[in-house]
Design an enzyme around this catalytic site. Sequence first.
Site, short mmCIF file in Angstrom:
data_model
loop_
_atom_site.label_atom_id
_atom_site.label_comp_id
_atom_site.label_asym_id
_atom_site.label_seq_id
_atom_site.Cartn_x
_atom_site.Cartn_y
_atom_site.Cartn_z
N ARG A 29 14.86 46.37 -24.51
CA ARG A 29 16.01 46.12 -23.62
C ARG A 29 16.47 47.36 -22.87
O ARG A 29 17.22 47.29 -21.91
CB ARG A 29 17.17 45.54 -24.45
CG ARG A 29 16.97 44.09 -24.82
CD ARG A 29 17.94 43.63 -25.90
NE ARG A 29 17.55 44.09 -27.22
CZ ARG A 29 18.25 43.91 -28.34
NH1 ARG A 29 19.41 43.27 -28.28
NH2 ARG A 29 17.82 44.36 -29.50
N GLY A 156 23.00 40.35 -35.61
CA GLY A 156 22.81 39.35 -36.65
C GLY A 156 24.17 38.95 -37.22
O GLY A 156 24.99 39.81 -37.52
N ARG A 352 18.55 81.29 -13.14
CA ARG A 352 17.46 80.55 -13.78
C ARG A 352 16.99 81.27 -15.05
O ARG A 352 17.39 82.40 -15.31
CB ARG A 352 16.33 80.39 -12.76
CG ARG A 352 16.72 79.44 -11.62
CD ARG A 352 15.71 79.47 -10.50
NE ARG A 352 14.36 79.30 -11.01
CZ ARG A 352 13.27 79.72 -10.36
NH1 ARG A 352 13.38 80.31 -9.18
NH2 ARG A 352 12.09 79.53 -10.89
N TYR A 385 17.59 86.56 -3.27
CA TYR A 385 16.73 86.07 -4.35
C TYR A 385 16.21 87.28 -5.13
O TYR A 385 15.55 88.16 -4.56
CB TYR A 385 15.53 85.26 -3.82
CG TYR A 385 14.54 84.98 -4.92
CD1 TYR A 385 14.90 84.16 -5.98
CD2 TYR A 385 13.28 85.57 -4.94
CE1 TYR A 385 14.03 83.94 -7.03
CE2 TYR A 385 12.40 85.35 -5.99
CZ TYR A 385 12.79 84.53 -7.04
OH TYR A 385 11.94 84.32 -8.08
N ASN A 396 23.74 98.28 -6.03
CA ASN A 396 24.41 97.37 -5.12
C ASN A 396 23.36 96.78 -4.16
O ASN A 396 22.64 97.51 -3.50
CB ASN A 396 25.48 98.14 -4.33
CG ASN A 396 26.48 97.21 -3.68
OD1 ASN A 396 26.10 96.16 -3.16
ND2 ASN A 396 27.74 97.60 -3.71
N TYR A 406 5.87 87.23 -5.59
CA TYR A 406 4.70 86.39 -5.75
C TYR A 406 3.75 86.62 -4.59
O TYR A 406 4.14 86.52 -3.42
CB TYR A 406 5.18 84.92 -5.78
CG TYR A 406 4.12 83.91 -6.10
CD1 TYR A 406 3.29 84.07 -7.21
CD2 TYR A 406 3.94 82.78 -5.30
CE1 TYR A 406 2.33 83.13 -7.51
CE2 TYR A 406 2.99 81.84 -5.60
CZ TYR A 406 2.18 82.01 -6.71
OH TYR A 406 1.22 81.08 -7.01
N ARG A 459 12.05 99.90 9.14
CA ARG A 459 12.08 99.10 10.37
C ARG A 459 11.79 100.00 11.58
O ARG A 459 11.94 101.23 11.53
CB ARG A 459 13.44 98.44 10.53
CG ARG A 459 14.56 99.44 10.61
CD ARG A 459 15.92 98.79 10.83
NE ARG A 459 16.87 99.85 11.11
CZ ARG A 459 17.82 100.23 10.29
NH1 ARG A 459 17.99 99.62 9.12
NH2 ARG A 459 18.63 101.20 10.61
C1 UD1 Z 1 18.96 44.59 -36.04
C2 UD1 Z 1 19.26 43.59 -37.13
C3 UD1 Z 1 20.56 42.83 -36.81
C4 UD1 Z 1 21.68 43.85 -36.63
C5 UD1 Z 1 21.31 44.89 -35.58
C6 UD1 Z 1 22.34 45.98 -35.56
C7 UD1 Z 1 17.06 42.90 -37.91
C8 UD1 Z 1 16.07 41.81 -37.97
N1 UD1 Z 1 18.18 42.64 -37.24
O1 UD1 Z 1 18.71 43.85 -34.86
O2 UD1 Z 1 20.88 41.96 -37.84
O3 UD1 Z 1 22.87 43.17 -36.25
O4 UD1 Z 1 20.05 45.50 -35.89
O5 UD1 Z 1 22.10 46.89 -34.53
O6 UD1 Z 1 16.84 43.93 -38.50
N2 UD1 Z 1 12.39 49.16 -35.74
C9 UD1 Z 1 11.29 49.69 -36.38
N3 UD1 Z 1 10.18 48.93 -36.51
C10 UD1 Z 1 10.11 47.66 -36.05
C11 UD1 Z 1 11.24 47.12 -35.40
C12 UD1 Z 1 12.37 47.88 -35.27
O7 UD1 Z 1 11.33 50.85 -36.81
O8 UD1 Z 1 9.05 47.03 -36.23
C13 UD1 Z 1 13.60 49.99 -35.58
C14 UD1 Z 1 14.00 50.18 -34.13
O9 UD1 Z 1 13.40 51.36 -33.60
C15 UD1 Z 1 15.52 50.29 -34.20
C16 UD1 Z 1 15.88 49.54 -35.44
O10 UD1 Z 1 14.69 49.34 -36.18
O11 UD1 Z 1 15.95 51.62 -34.32
C17 UD1 Z 1 16.52 48.19 -35.13
O12 UD1 Z 1 15.65 47.46 -34.34
P1 UD1 Z 1 16.20 46.54 -33.17
O13 UD1 Z 1 15.05 45.87 -32.54
O14 UD1 Z 1 17.14 47.29 -32.31
O15 UD1 Z 1 17.00 45.44 -34.04
P2 UD1 Z 1 18.12 44.49 -33.50
O16 UD1 Z 1 17.49 43.39 -32.75
O17 UD1 Z 1 19.17 45.26 -32.82
CA CA Z 2 19.56 47.37 -32.42
#
Ligand code: UD1
Ligand code: CA
Length: 476
Positions: A29, A156, A352, A385, A396, A406, A459
């Site tokens: 997303r 969730g 820089r 520069y 100064n 360069y 010059r």
């Molecule tokens: C998840 C929870 C949801 C909760 C929400 C809170 C699950 C199934 N759902 O949903 O209940 O409300 O977080 O933010 O867990 N990740 C992995 N490996 C994977 C998939 C995900 O390491 O295979 C990691 C992602 O990088 C992320 C985290 O797990 O940091 C959560 O994954 P994400 O896909 O954001 O879960 P949500 O759909 O938000």
């Molecule tokens: Ca999440």
Amino acid sequence: MSEIQRNDRESVPFQDVCGLILAAGKGTRMQSDSPKVLQTLLETPMLWYVYRTMDRLFESEKINTVVGYKQELVHDLFQDRAAGFIVQNEQLGTGHALQCSLEALSRHASPWCLVVNGDVPLIKPEPLASLILETRRQQALLGFLTLELDQPSGYGRVHRDKEGRVLSILEEKDIAGNDQLMMIQEVNSGIYCLNLAGIEPYVKKLTNNNQQAEYYITQLVDLLVRDRKNVAAVKGGADQHFLGVNSPRELVQSEEIIRQELVEHWLDRGVVVHNPDQVRIAPTVVIDPGVEITGPLELHGQSYVQRGTRLDSHVWIKDSRLGPGAWVRNFSHLEGVRVGQNCRVGPFARLRPGAELKAEARAGNFVEIKKAVLDKGCKVNHLSYIGDAYLGEEVNVGAGTITCNYDGRNKHLTHVGKQSFIGSNTALVAPVKVGENSLIGAGSVVTRDVPEETLAVTRARQKHLVRKKTREDGKD
Ligand code: UD1
Ligand code: CA
């Protein structure tokens, strides 16, 4: 809430708990090519914030990270954490991430594990500590933090029975169309405390029999409840620090919360922050009391601003050390530089990497300095520069001076001895040295070394001839 202090390795509050950060997902997303946990808030990756909080609670060698999508990028940024990386080659869901981790976690010989989604950058140590304590108090095999949201979409939902006992966590995609369940405002924060021995058999039983065909860590709740095991759903209320980051909008909302907190932090510590709504200070920056800054302004990276320094509006600074008593005026851009005591910079200066201004030195308007030292009291005030150079004490430099560093292939050095004066519009063609106390006439192109105490002019001499009138001239 008071901050949990961690002074040294011995003082971590939870010796018998290991940590696990789920960070393998792409973050679809976000619509970005880089892994979600590397998206930045105040130019600092999301994952950095999660580590900072985990470090307050657990020994760093007991903190594991599940990586997967573009793991080499995570590795590059967090090499010091790589010993704790667990690779999840295919991202089959949060439950699968846990399945991939059990063996590595068992090596810590810790009975408990605190699991956090890597996309919760605002999380603070205190609620994590409460979750651990509460899970143990209730003798639960799994505890999780819940959040009360007016707009629960994306999360969730926490499904409870009439007596308020937790039944399951229902993922949004699996309850689409069921208005009653969709309306539940108590949601899962994605933060869990697990009794490792107790949950192990259930982790193995997770299935992907759901709308997303993913293994959900949240299915553990359902499996445990069915088996009449204790599950602790700990209410975190409406605390915005549990918010997950899933979209660009949520990223900037969380960033804004952190930004405001950091501005408040520095105001509390004696830093005067004018126009505070437009000041962005990264969490890695250190500022002494008695500093005065005016927004809009940005301070990033490993920057340190010392006492008495003043930073005017529209200034952008990264990885730099400033002051004490320095003054950086409007619209200046500084990266990887050192600005000494009582220096003046800008307005409209660009310093820089490798620029170093010793005490009382000045770099004025439309001046660019790169990899060059301006020794004590040296002044480059206008339109110049200076690159790959050393300018001695009290040198100064007149307007429009350029170090021609360069030659199309290599960079060469310019060295100017102390108290020399470089006339306006001079080109110093490097490699070249100007001795101490010398004077270069305006408009010179200096290609050979100039000895000390010498006036050098390159010059052409100005000639005056009789002007011959042309026909056109005569018409006027
Ligand atoms: C998840 C929870 C949801 C909760 C929400 C809170 C699950 C199934 N759902 O949903 O209940 O409300 O977080 O933010 O867990 N990740 C992995 N490996 C994977 C998939 C995900 O390491 O295979 C990691 C992602 O990088 C992320 C985290 O797990 O940091 C959560 O994954 P994400 O896909 O954001 O879960 P949500 O759909 O938000
Ligand atoms: Ca999440």
